[in-house]
Design a protein around this motif. Structure first.
Motif, mmCIF file in Angstrom:
data_model
loop_
_atom_site.group_PDB
_atom_site.id
_atom_site.type_symbol
_atom_site.label_atom_id
_atom_site.label_comp_id
_atom_site.label_asym_id
_atom_site.label_seq_id
_atom_site.Cartn_x
_atom_site.Cartn_y
_atom_site.Cartn_z
ATOM 1 N N SER A 119 -2.464 -0.278 -3.562
ATOM 2 C CA SER A 119 -1.814 0.992 -3.845
ATOM 3 C C SER A 119 -2.621 1.749 -4.882
ATOM 4 O O SER A 119 -3.120 1.171 -5.839
ATOM 5 C CB SER A 119 -0.400 0.735 -4.373
ATOM 6 O OG SER A 119 0.134 1.906 -4.926
ATOM 7 N N THR A 125 4.936 -1.047 2.595
ATOM 8 C CA THR A 125 4.702 0.063 1.664
ATOM 9 C C THR A 125 5.272 -0.269 0.292
ATOM 10 O O THR A 125 6.289 -0.940 0.165
ATOM 11 C CB THR A 125 5.368 1.359 2.178
ATOM 12 O OG1 THR A 125 6.734 1.090 2.479
ATOM 13 C CG2 THR A 125 4.649 1.906 3.383
ATOM 14 N N THR A 160 0.841 -1.194 0.000
ATOM 15 C CA THR A 160 0.000 0.000 0.000
ATOM 16 C C THR A 160 0.876 1.243 0.000
ATOM 17 O O THR A 160 2.109 1.146 -0.036
ATOM 18 C CB THR A 160 -0.971 -0.023 1.205
ATOM 19 O OG1 THR A 160 -1.917 1.021 1.064
ATOM 20 C CG2 THR A 160 -0.233 0.098 2.526
ATOM 21 N N ASP A 161 0.257 2.427 0.046
ATOM 22 C CA ASP A 161 1.008 3.668 -0.154
ATOM 23 C C ASP A 161 1.492 4.337 1.121
ATOM 24 O O ASP A 161 2.575 4.892 1.155
ATOM 25 C CB ASP A 161 0.147 4.671 -0.938
ATOM 26 C CG ASP A 161 -0.169 4.172 -2.335
ATOM 27 O OD1 ASP A 161 0.774 3.963 -3.106
ATOM 28 O OD2 ASP A 161 -1.357 3.974 -2.644
ATOM 29 N N THR A 204 8.239 -1.813 6.898
ATOM 30 C CA THR A 204 8.392 -0.577 6.107
ATOM 31 C C THR A 204 9.783 -0.018 6.426
ATOM 32 O O THR A 204 10.514 -0.567 7.238
ATOM 33 C CB THR A 204 7.322 0.472 6.466
ATOM 34 O OG1 THR A 204 7.647 1.053 7.723
ATOM 35 C CG2 THR A 204 5.930 -0.136 6.532
ATOM 36 N N GLY A 214 -4.106 1.947 4.497
ATOM 37 C CA GLY A 214 -2.705 2.130 4.835
ATOM 38 C C GLY A 214 -2.177 0.903 5.559
ATOM 39 O O GLY A 214 -2.934 -0.016 5.897
ATOM 40 N N VAL A 215 -0.878 0.862 5.809
ATOM 41 C CA VAL A 215 -0.234 -0.297 6.422
ATOM 42 C C VAL A 215 -0.875 -0.639 7.770
ATOM 43 O O VAL A 215 -1.290 -1.782 8.005
ATOM 44 C CB VAL A 215 1.281 -0.040 6.608
ATOM 45 C CG1 VAL A 215 1.914 -1.153 7.452
ATOM 46 C CG2 VAL A 215 1.979 0.031 5.250
ATOM 47 N N ILE A 261 1.710 4.590 5.623
ATOM 48 C CA ILE A 261 1.763 3.822 6.871
ATOM 49 C C ILE A 261 0.561 4.141 7.747
ATOM 50 O O ILE A 261 -0.044 3.263 8.333
ATOM 51 C CB ILE A 261 3.076 4.133 7.626
ATOM 52 C CG1 ILE A 261 4.271 3.651 6.793
ATOM 53 C CG2 ILE A 261 3.071 3.462 8.994
ATOM 54 C CD1 ILE A 261 5.622 4.043 7.372
#
Length: 880
Positions: free
Chosen positions: A521, A501, A391-392, A435, A413-414, A394
């Protein structure tokens, strides 16, 4: 001194597809450009080294990162030297050697260090060190300011540019795409994924999509947004002040006196006429006559969002200064657009790209999608499950989330993903987070992690609300080492689901054991999407039967039939890579069509069934492995083709008998059969007239009855034949004309003398056209030029004009474009016309840069208004 090409020798045997590429290398490099697409796993760096070795000139290799730069050096020493015995290379761009490995950033810094006279000094520096070959690795990474340096270098006479990439940036803006290809040149060759799978260098894999609906609050937001836009457009149609202002414009009242302005702003001119037509104004017939039309000749499209954007963009932004007199009318419109969020950053945008797209693509409904995929994978694969979720962001604000009330997790998110999965699967111990700044593991994994790091103490703290999980403090000196250690735990199965990420794990990170990848993402382009897919499709030496499942997420806009912006972005992403069809007919192609998804998403009740089916299909590892094998056997090369959609309102099946007659002939057959049945019936009913009135009068009576009964149907049949039934044949003829020109012309370096035109029509009515027995370069060239010929007319230098009266009355297209590269001068344009007239029809050629030509160009563009926002054709890549 011994030549570099003699010192450096590849120590192993080239794979079949690599050797095939190298066999055509000399042909591709003739124009001092070589642009190659090589997917992850194809040995792109090693091929690049072989290329620069064969060119044999001092070379500068530019990479996007230091890590990739260092990979070039290590591959050189490992694969091309004996015991690493080679030192004619440099890692410092300020001290070049025969081969210099550097980064785009370093070149930019070097350029800046030269100060005010940067361009000249940079060119002088390159010439001083006799650098004659430039290798661009993954040039899609270039930041805006870095392009200038490279354009400066391209001015050096005799410089050879080699561009290597896994994915060209097709989903970038038109400006960025043009910039990329002007730097790298057209694509010369592509190493095909099917070849990699056949050779065992990539594993069989399949893409899946899990769909979700927005939450209630999001749906209300979207519906409200759409309602406001509808209300605005209705108000615009009723805005008499705007209408009365527009009809006073000089170029509307007296277009003949404003031809230059109209020529420069044809879409704006069209938008005004279409707007006024929708408001009930009869379009000035004299204006239309000037363009060569009568009122009956022009079918005006409706004033939709696209036309509204063009009209208002010009009035409010692009040409605001020209309309100072309209300020009192325009100010309230501008204010209302800003209020509803349609006018932002000097752009009128009714679709709501950023507002709606980010809202949907970041929808928390995707958290449930991810959980269902993870749950299903764990149940199906058990101990063998190795899932990575990329994903983009955190979203550290969710680190201390507690409890099971997942509605609080309202962002993607994370940490929201980590917390959501744990809330749904209480007691799960095989989850991990990795990450650049955050590592979270279950406490049961700590001892193994310490052993891998060879340290006794590792600072950690419990994660609130996540029982048994600890947050590990990572010292800077251990960042790379801890990433390797966590990857090892993932490989061993201590961690079965790893959340990270895209920036940290998406490119460069390698874990061949991944068998399920979830792409959560939305910020990244599909370039990075394809890089991320590359993580999951690598072969695993420890698991020779590995298959990869790649999951994409889409949140559907319930107010849009096509699914909305999130779905549109997903379709763009699928254009970036090839894959095997999911079900039904077995074939390999790019694009989302191979997943056989619904065209209409207004029936949201379908989602549950589609998702369930996707999960079931993802279990069938042997099935998509067999589908790859079967599809690979049916072809041997990736072919560039142009797909032309079936554009009629009636379903294709009703107007076409497959493999027999085209649509027009089929309807004509209906007419003939009707007349055959009509004649005996007419004679029986009118036998008395035949006997009493004579044959001539009866013949008149027969013709009148025939015309009244079958005239409309015959007209419809002819029109259908010209519009569609003939389109398939005509496009093939256009292809033949283009091929004839390419073989005769010496301008475009077309070398495939044995190339032939092939076309195919599918059961849905669309058809495709492509070249057989042609090189990748020549196939790409042919398809690009063909697309230009049949695309909606923009601003070509030369037009082909057919004056057929019958076709014009039926609304049939009479204008085609001479492609820019075929019309660089009159000689080439006439050569193109020669083959057009031989294969297609007797069209005249028209130079559009004269007053007469501009008038005709306006007429041509006006004729194409209905195509303005339609997809007339689409490039595709298919294994054949």
């Amino acid at each position: 001194m011994q030549e570099i090409s003699e010192i450096l020798q590849f120590k192993y045997t080239w794979r079949n597809y690599q050797q095939k590429f190298l066999d055509g290398f000399q042909e591709h490099i003739k124009d001092e450009h070589l642009h190659v697409i090589a997917p992850p796993g194809s040995g792109k760096t090693i091929l690049g080294l072989e290329i620069l070795k064969r060119i044999g000139k001092p070379t500068l290799v530019l990479s996007p990162t230091l890590t990739i730069r260092n990979q070039w050096r290590s591959r050189l020493l490992e694969f091309f030297t004996i015991d690493g015995d080679f030192n004619a290379y440099s890692l410092d761009i300020k001290s070049p050697d025969h081969i210099t490995f550097s980064t785009y950033q370093s070149l930019f810094s070097l350029s800046r260090s030269f100060g005010d006279n940067a361009k000249q000094q940079l060119l002088a520096f390159i010439k001083l060190h006799k650098i004659e070959t430039l290798v661009l690795d993954e040039a899609h990474h270039l930041k805006n300011e870095w392009w200038h340096c490279l354009y400066h270098l391209k001015e050096i006479e005799g410089l050879t540019v080699v561009a290597l990439t896994a994915t060209p940036p097709y989903d970038s803006t038109a400006t960025e795409i043009n910039r990329y290809f002007s730097l790298c040149g057209p694509i010369d060759d592509e190493i095909a994924v099917p070849d990699l799978i056949k050779n065992g260098d990539l594993c069989p894999h399949q893409d899946f999509v899990y769909f979700s609906k927005p939450e209630e609050a999001q749906i209300k937001y979207i519906v409200n947004y759409r309602e406001q836009i509808l209300k605005f457009t209705n108000a615009l149609i009723a805005n008499t002040a705007l209408q009365e202002s527009l009809i006073t414009l000089n170029f509307y009242i007296a277009p003949e006196e404003s031809l230059e302005y109209i020529y420069q702003n044809p879409t704006f001119f069209s938008s005004i006429i279409i707007y006024l037509n929708s408001c009930g104004y009869a379009v000035n017939e004299e204006n239309l006559k000037l363009l060569g039309f009568s009122n009956s000749d022009v079918t005006f499209p409706s004033f939709n969002y696209e036309w509204a954007e063009i009209l208002l963009q010009h009035l409010l932004i692009a040409q605001r200064e020209e309309f100072v007199a309209f300020e009192q009318v325009l100010m309230p419109i501008e204010k209302e657009l800003k209020r509803i969020g349609v006018l932002e950053h000097k752009r009128v945008n009714f679709v709501g790209d950023e507002v709606l797209y980010r809202n949907l693509s970041n929808s928390p409904s995707k958290l449930e999608s991810i959980f269902q995929i993870v749950k299903h994978t764990d149940e199906h694969l058990g101990e063998d499950a190795r899932t990575v979720i990329l994903t983009d962001f955190i979203r550290k604000e969710f680190l201390n989330f507690k409890g099971s009330e997942t509605s609080v997790l309202n962002k993607l998110g994370v940490l929201p993903i980590f917390k959501y999965i744990l809330a749904k699967q209480v007691g799960k111990t095989s989850l991990g987070v990795l990450t650049g700044s955050l590592v979270i593991l279950h406490k049961t994994a700590l001892n193994k992690l310490k052993k891998l790091l060879t340290i006794e103490n590792l600072t950690n703290a419990p994660v609130d609300g996540s029982e048994g999980y600890v947050l590990i403090s990572v010292p800077d000196v251990l960042k790379n080492k801890i990433a390797e250690a966590v990857t090892q735990l993932f490989t061993e199965g201590v961690i079965k689901t790893l959340v990270g990420t895209k920036a940290f794990l998406g490119e460069g990170w390698d874990a061949p054991c991944i068998n399920t990848l979830v792409l959560a993402s939305y910020v990244g382009s599909f370039v990075s999407s394809n890089q991320m897919r590359g993580r999951a499709i690598r072969v695993d030496a420890n698991n020779p039967d590995k298959t990869g499942s790649i999951w994409h997420l889409a949140c559907l806009d319930p107010t849009a039939i096509n699914g909305g912006k999130d779905m549109e972005k997903l379709q763009q992403r699928f254009d970036a890579f090839t894959g095997v069809s999911l079900k039904d007919e077995v074939y390999i192609s790019n694009g989302i069509d191979r997943l056989v998804l619904p065209l209409d998403w207004s029936e949201s009740s379908e989602l549950a069934r589609i998702n369930k089916n996707m999960l079931l299909l993802s279990q069938q590892k042997s099935v998509f492995k067999n589908r790859w094998n079967e599809a690979i056997e049916e072809g041997n090369v990736l072919v560039r083709e142009l797909k032309i959609p079936y554009g009629q309102e009636q379903p294709y099946a009703k107007t076409k008998k497959m493999h027999a007659l085209n649509a027009g002939k089929y309807v004509m057959l209906e007419v003939i059969l009707g007349v055959s049945a009509f004649v005996p019936e007419f004679l029986i009913k009118n036998m008395g007239a035949v006997l009493n009135k004579g044959i001539v009068q009866v013949l008149y009576l027969f013709i009148a009855a025939l015309f009244l009964g079958f005239g409309p149907k015959t007209f419809k049949a002819l029109k259908l034949y010209f519009l569609f039934g003939n389109q398939y044949k005509k496009t093939k003829k256009i292809g033949e004309a283009l091929l004839g020109y390419l073989l005769d012309s010496k301008v475009l370096s077309f070398e495939s003398v044995n190339a032939t035109i092939h076309s195919e029509q599918n059961i849905k009515g669309s058809f495709s056209i492509y070249l057989k027995d042609a090189s990748q370069h020549d196939s790409n060239l042919f398809i690009s030029l063909l697309e230009e010929v049949i695309a909606p007319i923009d601003n070509p230098k030369y037009l082909l004009v057919n004056g057929n009266w019958i076709k014009r009355k039926m609304g049939i297209r009479n204008y085609y474009v001479v492609p820019k590269d075929c019309g660089k001068n009159k000689t080439e344009a006439l050569l193109f016309q020669k083959y057009w007239n031989k294969e297609v029809d007797g069209s005249k050629i028209l130079f559009t840069r004269t007053l007469k030509g501009r008038k005709e160009l306006l007429k041509a563009r006006f004729s194409h208004l209905k195509y303005q926002f339609e997809e007339v054709s689409k490039k595709a890549i298919t294994w054949k």
